[in-house]
Structures are given as structure tokens and as C-alpha cells.
Design an enzyme around this catalytic site. Structure first.
Site, PDB file in Angstrom:
ATOM      1  N   LYS A  79      48.190  32.431  40.783  1.00 37.60           N
ATOM      2  CA  LYS A  79      47.674  33.303  41.860  1.00 37.60           C
ATOM      3  C   LYS A  79      48.422  33.056  43.165  1.00 37.60           C
ATOM      4  CE  LYS A  79      44.170  35.762  40.224  1.00 37.60           C
ATOM      5  NZ  LYS A  79      44.195  37.231  40.270  1.00 37.60           N
ATOM      6  N   THR A 113      35.567  35.208  47.358  1.00 43.54           N
ATOM      7  CA  THR A 113      34.879  34.015  46.845  1.00 43.54           C
ATOM      8  C   THR A 113      34.305  34.374  45.470  1.00 43.54           C
ATOM      9  OG1 THR A 113      33.019  34.790  48.160  1.00 43.54           O
ATOM     10  CG2 THR A 113      34.313  32.985  49.085  1.00 43.54           C
ATOM     11  N   ASN A 114      33.332  33.619  44.972  1.00 42.58           N
ATOM     12  CA  ASN A 114      32.771  33.894  43.629  1.00 42.58           C
ATOM     13  C   ASN A 114      32.113  35.274  43.593  1.00 42.58           C
ATOM     14  OD1 ASN A 114      33.050  30.991  43.816  1.00 42.58           O
ATOM     15  ND2 ASN A 114      31.912  30.925  41.882  1.00 42.58           N
ATOM     16  N   LEU A 136      34.722  43.416  36.028  1.00 42.22           N
ATOM     17  CA  LEU A 136      33.619  43.295  36.999  1.00 42.22           C
ATOM     18  C   LEU A 136      33.952  44.004  38.320  1.00 42.22           C
ATOM     19  CD1 LEU A 136      31.123  41.878  38.364  1.00 42.22           C
ATOM     20  CD2 LEU A 136      32.589  39.858  38.622  1.00 42.22           C
ATOM     21  N   VAL A 137      35.095  43.671  38.904  1.00 36.30           N
ATOM     22  CA  VAL A 137      35.455  44.236  40.210  1.00 36.30           C
ATOM     23  C   VAL A 137      35.876  45.698  40.056  1.00 36.30           C
ATOM     24  CG1 VAL A 137      36.931  43.977  42.240  1.00 36.30           C
ATOM     25  CG2 VAL A 137      36.165  41.934  41.009  1.00 36.30           C
ATOM     26  N   HIS A 178      31.728  32.869  34.363  1.00 38.17           N
ATOM     27  CA  HIS A 178      31.489  32.151  35.617  1.00 38.17           C
ATOM     28  C   HIS A 178      30.035  31.690  35.674  1.00 38.17           C
ATOM     29  CE1 HIS A 178      35.199  34.394  37.002  1.00 38.17           C
ATOM     30  NE2 HIS A 178      35.455  33.142  37.329  1.00 38.17           N
ATOM     31  N   TYR A 206      45.683  28.700  36.631  1.00 35.38           N
ATOM     32  CA  TYR A 206      45.240  29.931  37.302  1.00 35.38           C
ATOM     33  C   TYR A 206      45.647  29.893  38.776  1.00 35.38           C
ATOM     34  CZ  TYR A 206      41.652  33.264  39.081  1.00 35.38           C
ATOM     35  OH  TYR A 206      40.971  34.293  39.687  1.00 35.38           O
TER      36      TYR A 206
HETATM   37  N1  LIG Z   1      35.079  37.083  39.016  1.00 39.12           N
HETATM   38  C1  LIG Z   1      35.261  36.327  40.093  1.00 39.12           C
HETATM   39  O1  LIG Z   1      34.405  35.535  40.491  1.00 39.12           O
HETATM   40  C2  LIG Z   1      36.557  36.431  40.874  1.00 39.12           C
HETATM   41  C3  LIG Z   1      36.671  35.681  42.061  1.00 39.12           C
HETATM   42  C4  LIG Z   1      37.839  35.769  42.806  1.00 39.12           C
HETATM   43  C5  LIG Z   1      38.862  36.573  42.371  1.00 39.12           C
HETATM   44  N2  LIG Z   1      38.740  37.276  41.216  1.00 39.12           N
HETATM   45  C6  LIG Z   1      39.873  38.122  40.797  1.00 39.12           C
HETATM   46  O2  LIG Z   1      39.426  39.475  40.754  1.00 39.12           O
HETATM   47  C7  LIG Z   1      40.173  40.194  39.795  1.00 39.12           C
HETATM   48  C8  LIG Z   1      39.218  40.925  38.872  1.00 39.12           C
HETATM   49  O3  LIG Z   1      38.393  39.954  38.227  1.00 39.12           O
HETATM   50  P1  LIG Z   1      37.143  40.376  37.342  1.00 39.12           P
HETATM   51  O4  LIG Z   1      36.120  39.303  37.507  1.00 39.12           O
HETATM   52  O5  LIG Z   1      36.808  41.801  37.575  1.00 39.12           O
HETATM   53  O6  LIG Z   1      37.780  40.198  35.874  1.00 39.12           O
HETATM   54  P2  LIG Z   1      37.267  40.728  34.482  1.00 39.12           P
HETATM   55  O7  LIG Z   1      35.898  41.293  34.577  1.00 39.12           O
HETATM   56  O8  LIG Z   1      37.529  39.628  33.483  1.00 39.12           O
HETATM   57  O9  LIG Z   1      38.266  41.927  34.193  1.00 39.12           O
HETATM   58  C9  LIG Z   1      39.606  41.675  33.941  1.00 39.12           C
HETATM   59  C10 LIG Z   1      40.330  42.988  33.876  1.00 39.12           C
HETATM   60  O10 LIG Z   1      41.724  42.719  33.654  1.00 39.12           O
HETATM   61  C11 LIG Z   1      42.167  43.447  32.520  1.00 39.12           C
HETATM   62  N3  LIG Z   1      43.224  42.678  31.843  1.00 39.12           N
HETATM   63  C12 LIG Z   1      43.171  41.388  31.433  1.00 39.12           C
HETATM   64  N4  LIG Z   1      44.312  41.054  30.818  1.00 39.12           N
HETATM   65  C13 LIG Z   1      45.100  42.171  30.822  1.00 39.12           C
HETATM   66  C14 LIG Z   1      46.391  42.483  30.317  1.00 39.12           C
HETATM   67  N5  LIG Z   1      47.130  41.559  29.660  1.00 39.12           N
HETATM   68  N6  LIG Z   1      46.861  43.739  30.484  1.00 39.12           N
HETATM   69  C15 LIG Z   1      46.122  44.668  31.140  1.00 39.12           C
HETATM   70  N7  LIG Z   1      44.912  44.445  31.646  1.00 39.12           N
HETATM   71  C16 LIG Z   1      44.398  43.211  31.487  1.00 39.12           C
HETATM   72  C17 LIG Z   1      40.940  43.603  31.656  1.00 39.12           C
HETATM   73  O11 LIG Z   1      41.116  44.678  30.751  1.00 39.12           O
HETATM   74  P3  LIG Z   1      40.220  44.768  29.386  1.00 39.12           P
HETATM   75  O12 LIG Z   1      38.843  45.190  29.806  1.00 39.12           O
HETATM   76  O13 LIG Z   1      40.905  45.789  28.559  1.00 39.12           O
HETATM   77  O14 LIG Z   1      40.261  43.393  28.779  1.00 39.12           O
HETATM   78  C18 LIG Z   1      39.870  43.878  32.716  1.00 39.12           C
HETATM   79  O15 LIG Z   1      39.900  45.228  33.114  1.00 39.12           O
HETATM   80  C19 LIG Z   1      41.073  39.180  39.091  1.00 39.12           C
HETATM   81  O16 LIG Z   1      42.371  39.254  39.630  1.00 39.12           O
HETATM   82  C20 LIG Z   1      40.430  37.853  39.428  1.00 39.12           C
HETATM   83  O17 LIG Z   1      41.374  36.812  39.422  1.00 39.12           O
HETATM   84  C21 LIG Z   1      37.604  37.233  40.462  1.00 39.12           C
END
Ligand SMILES: NC(=O)c1ccc[n+]([C@@H]2O[C@H](COP(=O)([O-])OP(=O)(O)OC[C@H]3O[C@@H](n4cnc5c(N)ncnc54)[C@H](OP(=O)(O)O)[C@@H]3O)[C@@H](O)[C@H]2O)c1
Length: 335
Positions: free
Chosen positions: A161, A185-186, A32-33, A200, A157
Site C-alpha cells: 500500500k 481507518t477501519n 464493502l467500500v 476484520h 499489505y
Molecule cells: N475494510 C477496511 O477496513 C479497509 C480499511 C482501510 C482501507 N481499506 C481499503 O479499501 C479498499 C476496499 O476494501 P474493501 O473492504 O471494500 O474490500 P473487499 O470488500 O474485500 O472488496 C475487495 C474488492 O476488490 C476486488 N478484487 C480483489 N482482488 C481482485 C483482483 N485480483 N482483480 C480485480 N478485482 C479484485 C474484489 O472483487 P470480487 O468481489 O470479484 O472478489 C472486490 O470488489 C481496499 O483497497 C482496502 O485496502 C479497507
């Protein structure tokens, strides 16, 4: 393998003109990010002295120290945005606390240590406001991360973190590294995980409204609808990430959030989706389902101190854009 590059500094005038080009490796670049950062970099935020490389788990499994090291040796980044993580919504967190802890601890340790060993100049990692102490005063700020246990629903988690912040301090004190972290945040937006069980709340609700509309059924929101959240649009977060990478010099983390006044209840978020998707059916709250943490109101005072004029996309507009993206890309969306 399939890494995605934007910009190309090889042979460009960077070094000739006396400054080193940046090679920015984005882990989790397909999520997503990561996809939002790809979009803002491709659409005007990128600079000619920057080469961006977006990688996913197909390029390297970052739970493996060997694969992580090989990834760094291959791309030789000068800068890293570290997004890769095991991520999920409330119900997946409740089921898999141990997996969240182990996978994220391994990923973070491998990425930060490879960055150190390969001489990376700056790493920006990603924490979350849901890792803060459950029992706290509001608004939450950057100094309060370690002040008490996190909510029991996502302790795995959260502790994983929190250790990023500990590592950043350690790498700075022992080795002088500029490793920092942001605290969003979210997040929501295009390319989110719209899975109803494991995703989420906001993307899950968008998917539910889509199905309820198709089936002519009621929309069932899990929980009471009363918990409150600050939502940030992924494209706004992406612009802020680019700013942090270029301008933010502190090792201490920074909260990236809309203001406290922009916090909405889950009911209000559901109503915004209902309006955006023109859903005319009934709205039901299943109060047998968990609510999670009631609120985690965060202060964006530090961000506002640095960027007083940053304009966030209005919530309803961002929800509308995300609903439109999901409907248009229903066949290929993660769900
Ligand atoms: N979503 C939210 O609301 C939110 C809020 C606060 C903070 N965050 C943080 O923001 C960051 C990005 O989150 P997101 O929502 O964009 O997550 P996401 O859409 O689930 O994407 C996760 C990414 O991590 C990669 N990944 C997961 N496991 C891996 C591994 N073992 N080796 C290599 N790559 C791996 C995935 O690759 P694949 O596509 O190949 O699986 C994907 O590119 C995270 O650190 C998360 O904790 C998110």
C-alpha cells in the site's frame, strides 16, 4: 461481463454544453467500500454529467497487466476510484504476508500504469491507517506514512500500500498525473466480509454474536479487548470518496476518519454489537489470541480543514444498521 453502471452520459448534453462528461471506473466495485459508493451514487450523490462503472474480479483479474489494460480500453474512463485489493483481517494477514504483498503490488502497478497510458485525468486509490509505522507518535498524520517499519503482523499489505503513495508522487513528477490516495481507518458496513477467521474485527464480531445468540453460547472475543480503533461507516466513507474525486486536488494523501475522540476499544465495539443485537449471554476474552497493533490513532485535522461540517453517522447507529443488514441478509452475506 457483469459490470454495473449507474448514470449514462452517452448522448447527454454534457459535451454540447461545453464540458466533458466524466466516466468513472471503480475497481473493487463489488466490495464493502465499492457497494457503499454504489449506494450513495444511486441515492442522490450522483450527478448528471457522470457515468459510474463498478467492476469486480469477474470483469478483469487486475493482477494481470493484459486484462487490466483491456478493461481500461473497454471502458475508457476519465476518472478512476481504485479500491480493488487483497484485503483481510489480522489473522489472514499474519498467515499470508507474501501473498498480500505480491497481489497488491501487481494490482496497483497494473491499474496506475493503465490509467497513465489511457490518459485518465484523476485516480483516487485507497491506503489504510494500518500501514503506518508501528513505533510512532500519536496522532498519526498524512506526513508519517514512510517513517518506519509497519507492524509485523501485516508488513506485506502495508509495504504494498505504501508504494501507491510512491507511485503517485512519481506519476506526478514525471508525467504531471493527478493520482492521489485516501487513508481510511477501519471500515465497516453492509456487504462487508463477515468471515470469522479471515475478516476484520467488527464484521467478525457481528457474525459471532449472531451465532452465539442462535446457539445460546457465550461470545468469545479474540484478544484482550483493549486495543483501540477508529471505525468509519462505509456509507460515510463513500460520501467522502465522492468529495475527494470531485474536489480534492492534492497528490498527497488525506486521512478519512472520525475524530480522535471517537476511538473505541475492541471491548466497547463488542458491547455496541451486543446491545444492537440484544445478546444476553456471557462475554469472554480469549487472551491466547493476538491483539495486533495496540492503537493507530489518526488525526482527521486535514479532512476537517477542508470539510469542517461533515457529519459522521454515530457509531452505535451505524453498528445497529450493519447488524440489521447482516441478520436480514444472512443467507447471501459474505461469510
Ligand atoms: N475494510 C477496511 O477496513 C479497509 C480499511 C482501510 C482501507 N481499506 C481499503 O479499501 C479498499 C476496499 O476494501 P474493501 O473492504 O471494500 O474490500 P473487499 O470488500 O474485500 O472488496 C475487495 C474488492 O476488490 C476486488 N478484487 C480483489 N482482488 C481482485 C483482483 N485480483 N482483480 C480485480 N478485482 C479484485 C474484489 O472483487 P470480487 O468481489 O470479484 O472478489 C472486490 O470488489 C481496499 O483497497 C482496502 O485496502 C479497507
Amino acid at each position: 461481463r457483469g459490470s454495473n453502471r449507474i448514470g449514462d452520459t452517452e448522448g447527454c448534453g454534457g459535451t454540447e454544453m461545453g464540458f466533458e462528461p466524466k466516466r468513472i471506473l471503480v475497481t473493487g466495485g463489488t466490495g464493502l467500500v465499492g457497494r457503499a459508493i454504489q449506494e450513495v451514487v444511486a441515492n442522490g450523490e450522483g450527478q448528471t454529467d457522470e457515468e459510474w462503472v463498478f467492476v469486480s474480479s469477474r470483469d478483469a483479474d487486475l493482477t494481470s497487466a493484459v486484462e487490466t489494460r483491456a478493461l481500461f480500453e473497454k471502458h475508457k474512463p476519465t476518472h478512476v476510484i481504485h479500491l480493488a485489493a487483497m484485503v483481510g483481517g489480522l489473522f489472514k494477514n499474519i498467515r499470508c504476508n507474501l501473498d498480500f504483498w505480491r497481489r497488491n503490488i501487481h494490482i496497483n502497478d497494473n491499474v496506475l500504469h493503465s490509467a497513465y497510458e489511457c490518459g485518465v485525468q484523476k485516480v483516487v486509490s485507497c491506503l489504510s491507517t494500518c500501514i503506518f509505522p508501528d513505533k510512532t507518535t500519536y496522532p498519526i498524520d498524512e506526513t508519517m506514512i514512510h517513517n518506519g517499519p509497519p507492524h509485523s503482523s501485516n508488513f506485506g499489505y502495508s509495504y504494498a500500500k505504501r508504494m501507491i503513495d510512491v507511485q503517485n508522487r512519481g506519476y506526478f513528477e514525471q508525467h504531471g498525473c493527478r493520482f492521489t490516495a485516501v487513508i481510511p481507518t477501519n471500515v465497516f458496513g453492509p456487504h462487508d466480509n463477515f468471515n470469522i477467521e479471515d475478516g476484520h474485527v467488527l464484521p467478525g464480531l457481528i457474525h459471532k454474536v449472531y451465532l452465539a445468540k442462535q446457539n445460546g453460547s457465550a461470545l468469545t472475543v479474540w484478544g484482550t479487548g483493549k486495543p483501540r480503533r477508529q471505525f468509519i461507516y462505509s456509507l460515510d466513507l463513500a460520501r467522502l470518496f465522492v468529495w475527494v474525486l470531485r474536489e480534492y486536488e492534492e497528490v498527497e494523501p488525506i486521512i478519512l476518519s472520525v475524530g480522535e475522540e471517537d476511538e473505541v476499544s475492541i471491548r466497547e465495539a463488542a458491547e455496541a454489537i451486543v446491545e444492537a443485537m440484544d445478546f444476553r449471554g456471557e462475554l469472554v476474552f480469549d487472551t491466547t489470541k493476538a491483539d495486533g497493533q495496540f492503537k493507530k490513532t489518526a488525526s482527521n485535522a486535514k479532512l476537517r480543514h477542508y470539510l469542517p461540517n461533515f457529519q459522521f453517522t454515530p457509531f452505535r447507529q451505524a453498528v445497529k444498521e450493519t447488524c440489521t443488514w447482516f441478520s436480514t441478509n444472512y443467507a447471501s452475506a459474505r461469510k
